[in-house]
Design a protein around this motif. Sequence first.
Motif, PDB file in Angstrom:
ATOM      1  N   HIS A  18       0.748  -1.202   0.075  1.00 18.27           N
ATOM      2  CA  HIS A  18      -0.133   0.040  -0.067  1.00 18.27           C
ATOM      3  C   HIS A  18       0.818   1.279  -0.028  1.00 18.27           C
ATOM      4  CE1 HIS A  18      -3.080  -2.677   0.754  1.00 18.27           C
ATOM      5  NE2 HIS A  18      -2.527  -3.377   2.079  1.00 18.27           N
ATOM      6  N   SER A  19       0.323   2.392  -0.358  1.00 13.93           N
ATOM      7  CA  SER A  19       1.054   3.582  -0.391  1.00 13.93           C
ATOM      8  C   SER A  19       1.094   4.183   1.074  1.00 13.93           C
ATOM      9  CB  SER A  19       0.357   4.607  -1.230  1.00 13.93           C
ATOM     10  OG  SER A  19       0.036   4.132  -2.307  1.00 13.93           O
ATOM     11  N   PHE A  20       2.185   5.086   1.126  1.00 15.56           N
ATOM     12  CA  PHE A  20       2.471   5.653   2.473  1.00 15.56           C
ATOM     13  C   PHE A  20       2.745   7.219   2.108  1.00 15.56           C
ATOM     14  CE2 PHE A  20       4.986   7.424   6.099  1.00 15.56           C
ATOM     15  CZ  PHE A  20       3.804   7.366   7.060  1.00 15.56           C
ATOM     16  N   PRO A  21       1.946   8.274   2.363  1.00 18.30           N
ATOM     17  CA  PRO A  21       0.699   7.923   3.451  1.00 18.30           C
ATOM     18  C   PRO A  21      -0.569   7.261   2.463  1.00 18.30           C
ATOM     19  CG  PRO A  21       1.586  10.294   3.405  1.00 18.30           C
ATOM     20  CD  PRO A  21       2.312   9.727   2.305  1.00 18.30           C
ATOM     21  N   ALA A  22      -1.365   6.997   3.070  1.00 18.19           N
ATOM     22  CA  ALA A  22      -2.314   5.854   2.326  1.00 18.19           C
ATOM     23  C   ALA A  22      -3.615   7.103   2.061  1.00 18.19           C
ATOM     24  CB  ALA A  22      -3.198   5.190   3.529  1.00 18.19           C
ATOM     25  N   PHE A  23      -3.703   8.280   2.276  1.00 14.05           N
ATOM     26  CA  PHE A  23      -4.399   9.290   1.859  1.00 14.05           C
ATOM     27  C   PHE A  23      -3.884  10.457   1.823  1.00 14.05           C
ATOM     28  CE2 PHE A  23      -5.420   7.929   6.260  1.00 14.05           C
ATOM     29  CZ  PHE A  23      -5.298   9.210   7.021  1.00 14.05           C
ATOM     30  N   VAL A  33       6.131   6.800   0.079  1.00 10.56           N
ATOM     31  CA  VAL A  33       6.291   5.481  -0.534  1.00 10.56           C
ATOM     32  C   VAL A  33       4.929   4.975  -1.366  1.00 10.56           C
ATOM     33  CG1 VAL A  33       6.400   2.848  -0.073  1.00 10.56           C
ATOM     34  CG2 VAL A  33       7.362   4.684   1.405  1.00 10.56           C
ATOM     35  N   ALA A  34       5.447   4.866  -2.609  1.00  8.20           N
ATOM     36  CA  ALA A  34       4.109   4.144  -3.724  1.00  8.20           C
ATOM     37  C   ALA A  34       3.994   2.847  -3.443  1.00  8.20           C
ATOM     38  CB  ALA A  34       4.462   4.794  -5.005  1.00  8.20           C
ATOM     39  N   ALA A  35       2.598   2.670  -3.714  1.00  2.21           N
ATOM     40  CA  ALA A  35       2.291   0.903  -3.598  1.00  2.21           C
ATOM     41  C   ALA A  35       3.147   0.368  -4.738  1.00  2.21           C
ATOM     42  CB  ALA A  35       0.814   0.850  -3.984  1.00  2.21           C
ATOM     43  N   GLY A  36       3.766  -0.797  -4.386  1.00  2.62           N
ATOM     44  CA  GLY A  36       4.556  -1.452  -5.264  1.00  2.62           C
ATOM     45  C   GLY A  36       6.002  -1.112  -5.255  1.00  2.62           C
ATOM     46  N   ALA A  37       6.540  -0.062  -4.521  1.00  2.00           N
ATOM     47  CA  ALA A  37       7.852   0.248  -4.439  1.00  2.00           C
ATOM     48  C   ALA A  37       8.463  -0.767  -3.509  1.00  2.00           C
ATOM     49  CB  ALA A  37       7.936   1.707  -3.844  1.00  2.00           C
ATOM     50  N   LEU A  38       9.753  -0.748  -3.825  1.00  2.00           N
ATOM     51  CA  LEU A  38      10.681  -1.790  -3.235  1.00  2.00           C
ATOM     52  C   LEU A  38      11.200  -1.101  -2.093  1.00  2.00           C
ATOM     53  CD1 LEU A  38      12.390  -4.337  -3.427  1.00  2.00           C
ATOM     54  CD2 LEU A  38      14.236  -3.172  -4.307  1.00  2.00           C
ATOM     55  N   LEU A  39      10.845  -1.789  -0.981  1.00  2.00           N
ATOM     56  CA  LEU A  39      11.129  -1.058   0.424  1.00  2.00           C
ATOM     57  C   LEU A  39      12.384  -1.587   0.771  1.00  2.00           C
ATOM     58  CD1 LEU A  39       7.654  -1.663   2.410  1.00  2.00           C
ATOM     59  CD2 LEU A  39       8.558   0.350   1.188  1.00  2.00           C
ATOM     60  N   ALA A  40      12.866  -2.755   0.682  1.00  2.00           N
ATOM     61  CA  ALA A  40      14.184  -3.140   1.290  1.00  2.00           C
ATOM     62  C   ALA A  40      14.588  -4.743   0.524  1.00  2.00           C
ATOM     63  CB  ALA A  40      14.074  -3.481   2.749  1.00  2.00           C
ATOM     64  N   ARG A  41      15.816  -4.683   0.065  1.00  2.00           N
ATOM     65  CA  ARG A  41      16.238  -5.877  -0.545  1.00  2.00           C
ATOM     66  C   ARG A  41      16.594  -7.142   0.439  1.00  2.00           C
ATOM     67  NH1 ARG A  41      17.003  -5.092  -5.761  1.00  2.00           N
ATOM     68  NH2 ARG A  41      17.007  -3.007  -6.576  1.00  2.00           N
ATOM     69  N   VAL A  78       8.471   1.642   8.485  1.00  2.00           N
ATOM     70  CA  VAL A  78       8.376   1.669   7.121  1.00  2.00           C
ATOM     71  C   VAL A  78       7.368   0.504   6.914  1.00  2.00           C
ATOM     72  CG1 VAL A  78       9.388   1.989   4.848  1.00  2.00           C
ATOM     73  CG2 VAL A  78      10.223   3.271   6.577  1.00  2.00           C
ATOM     74  N   LEU A  79       7.783  -0.578   7.221  1.00  2.00           N
ATOM     75  CA  LEU A  79       7.021  -1.687   6.795  1.00  2.00           C
ATOM     76  C   LEU A  79       5.633  -1.773   7.390  1.00  2.00           C
ATOM     77  CD1 LEU A  79      10.019  -4.521   7.261  1.00  2.00           C
ATOM     78  CD2 LEU A  79       9.162  -3.554   5.082  1.00  2.00           C
ATOM     79  N   ALA A  80       5.607  -1.329   8.681  1.00  2.00           N
ATOM     80  CA  ALA A  80       4.284  -1.106   9.280  1.00  2.00           C
ATOM     81  C   ALA A  80       3.404  -0.150   8.604  1.00  2.00           C
ATOM     82  CB  ALA A  80       4.376  -0.944  10.757  1.00  2.00           C
ATOM     83  N   ALA A  81       4.155   0.937   8.230  1.00  2.00           N
ATOM     84  CA  ALA A  81       3.333   2.031   7.798  1.00  2.00           C
ATOM     85  C   ALA A  81       2.631   1.738   6.378  1.00  2.00           C
ATOM     86  CB  ALA A  81       3.915   3.378   7.505  1.00  2.00           C
ATOM     87  N   THR A  82       3.222   0.735   5.564  1.00  2.00           N
ATOM     88  CA  THR A  82       2.610   0.343   4.396  1.00  2.00           C
ATOM     89  C   THR A  82       1.871  -0.807   4.396  1.00  2.00           C
ATOM     90  OG1 THR A  82       4.569  -0.680   3.972  1.00  2.00           O
ATOM     91  CG2 THR A  82       4.729   1.681   3.146  1.00  2.00           C
ATOM     92  N   GLY A  83       1.522  -1.355   5.543  1.00  2.00           N
ATOM     93  CA  GLY A  83       0.496  -2.485   5.706  1.00  2.00           C
ATOM     94  C   GLY A  83       1.183  -3.700   5.658  1.00  2.00           C
ATOM     95  N   ILE A  84       2.547  -3.986   6.239  1.00  2.00           N
ATOM     96  CA  ILE A  84       3.196  -5.461   6.275  1.00  2.00           C
ATOM     97  C   ILE A  84       3.134  -5.694   7.607  1.00  2.00           C
ATOM     98  CG2 ILE A  84       5.319  -6.483   5.966  1.00  2.00           C
ATOM     99  CD1 ILE A  84       5.789  -4.618   3.533  1.00  2.00           C
ATOM    100  N   ARG A  92       0.532  14.243   0.408  1.00  2.00           N
ATOM    101  CA  ARG A  92      -0.320  13.761  -0.669  1.00  2.00           C
ATOM    102  C   ARG A  92      -0.073  11.770  -0.711  1.00  2.00           C
ATOM    103  NH1 ARG A  92      -4.321  16.853  -2.159  1.00  2.00           N
ATOM    104  NH2 ARG A  92      -3.498  18.883  -2.676  1.00  2.00           N
ATOM    105  N   THR A  93      -1.007  11.490  -1.178  1.00  2.00           N
ATOM    106  CA  THR A  93      -1.048   9.867  -1.097  1.00  2.00           C
ATOM    107  C   THR A  93      -0.059   9.280  -1.763  1.00  2.00           C
ATOM    108  OG1 THR A  93      -3.530   9.780  -1.178  1.00  2.00           O
ATOM    109  CG2 THR A  93      -2.383   7.773  -1.854  1.00  2.00           C
TER     110      THR A  93
END
Length: 437
Positions: A54-59, A167-175, A187-193, A162-163
């Motif tokens: 999901h995106s962050f911010p979500a809205f 972090v945009a939905a589908g973005a690579l957060l960490a390798r 960051v992981l929690a904020a994007t819904g993980i 802005r939404t």
Amino acid sequence: MTATADAEAAENGLTPLADYLGSVLRRLRALPPLDLDLTQAYGNVLAEDVVAPHSFPAFDQAAVDGYAARWEDISGGGRGVGYVPAQSSRPGGRTVRLNVVGDLGAASWRPVRLTPGSCFSVAAGAPLPIGADVVVPVEWTDQGMAAVEIFRVPKRGYGVRRTGEEVAAGALLARSGTYVSPALVAVLAATGIGHVVVRPSPRVVIVATGDELVDVGRASQPGQVVDANSHALTAAAAEVGALAYRVGICDDDPEGLRGLLEDQTLRADLIITTGGTGTGPGDMVRRILSRREGSRAGPVTFTDVALYPGTALGFGTVGAEEVPVVCLPGDPGAAMIGFEVLARPAINLLAGAEPVFRPSVRAHLLETVSSPAGLREFRPAHVAERRGGGYTVQPLNGGPFTLSGLAEANGLLVLGERVTAAAAGSTVDVLLLDRRR
């Protein structure tokens, strides 16, 4: 290490340190991955790439406390009001006045829309009204409730998040291979993980061996030596990120040692022993673990390595599960250096961490030092940054006094096999040690 250094080590009957480490680390593999709850993942290493679901911010949301408005309403239709000090706004000063039609908090969820000439009082984190493109900070207003007077006009977009802006939905957060830090957890929690796949922290068991050993809380005396190793190495393993378990002292009893190690293979990913790695009459660890019993594979191989302090190191596997075992010397200073050189990289490799070795810098040596020929010495040192860039390094107690030197060191000065003396002013390699303070 140069070919000449390799040859000199071979002439002394010693294995070059680089060759030895390579042969050991090639036999180890990272532990199988686990799916862990996010709150348990801190300190582990990711076993796969993580993508934002999901995106962050979500809205769209307010970034500050203030008043959400349309920028064209407060800018004078694009002509720009500019900055007007609050004290001059009473008579004669030019300000903007808007109707406050509602309040929005972080828990607000109903969508609302701005109409021309109106605004909403908003808290940081509140969803933005439809049509809002600026948030005027509270301190730039008279903080009105039914209507608000604005003394200073921010730029368009000020105070707005802005939404997907961060972090945009589908973005690579960490390798894969990334250390899970507190910030990454956020960051992981904020994007819904809620779960991640990680390499588990290795379970490391530490055993001190020797009939002469007694536990802490008393002074050493003839025939008795306080066990400093198992306590220090348990702390060192924990510092690396392992789940460290101190078993304590094991006497030089062949059956007792075999039984203890067999028992520990059920809960260990790595076993570290100290003491008994030499060839003296009381060195039972080398005598027992280097034997091949029946057709059982994986005996422990003991190698005389071109390392100072401490040359005799052991590595192999024990038990039916073939759990890796690292055997370190009994001298506390040599055991600590052996841990840095061999056990620490092994723990990092099992954990999937990269790099497995400590970071190093090149530093300006402040004092002339001597070193034994044919051995790679790791000497405690204090490293400091130089004004204008670079580092200086001050040697501390080494050799037979390595333990006391390590207590105040923040680095390890590395002197190669061919170095018998390093002059003050020369440039040397230094490994940087972790220090909490």
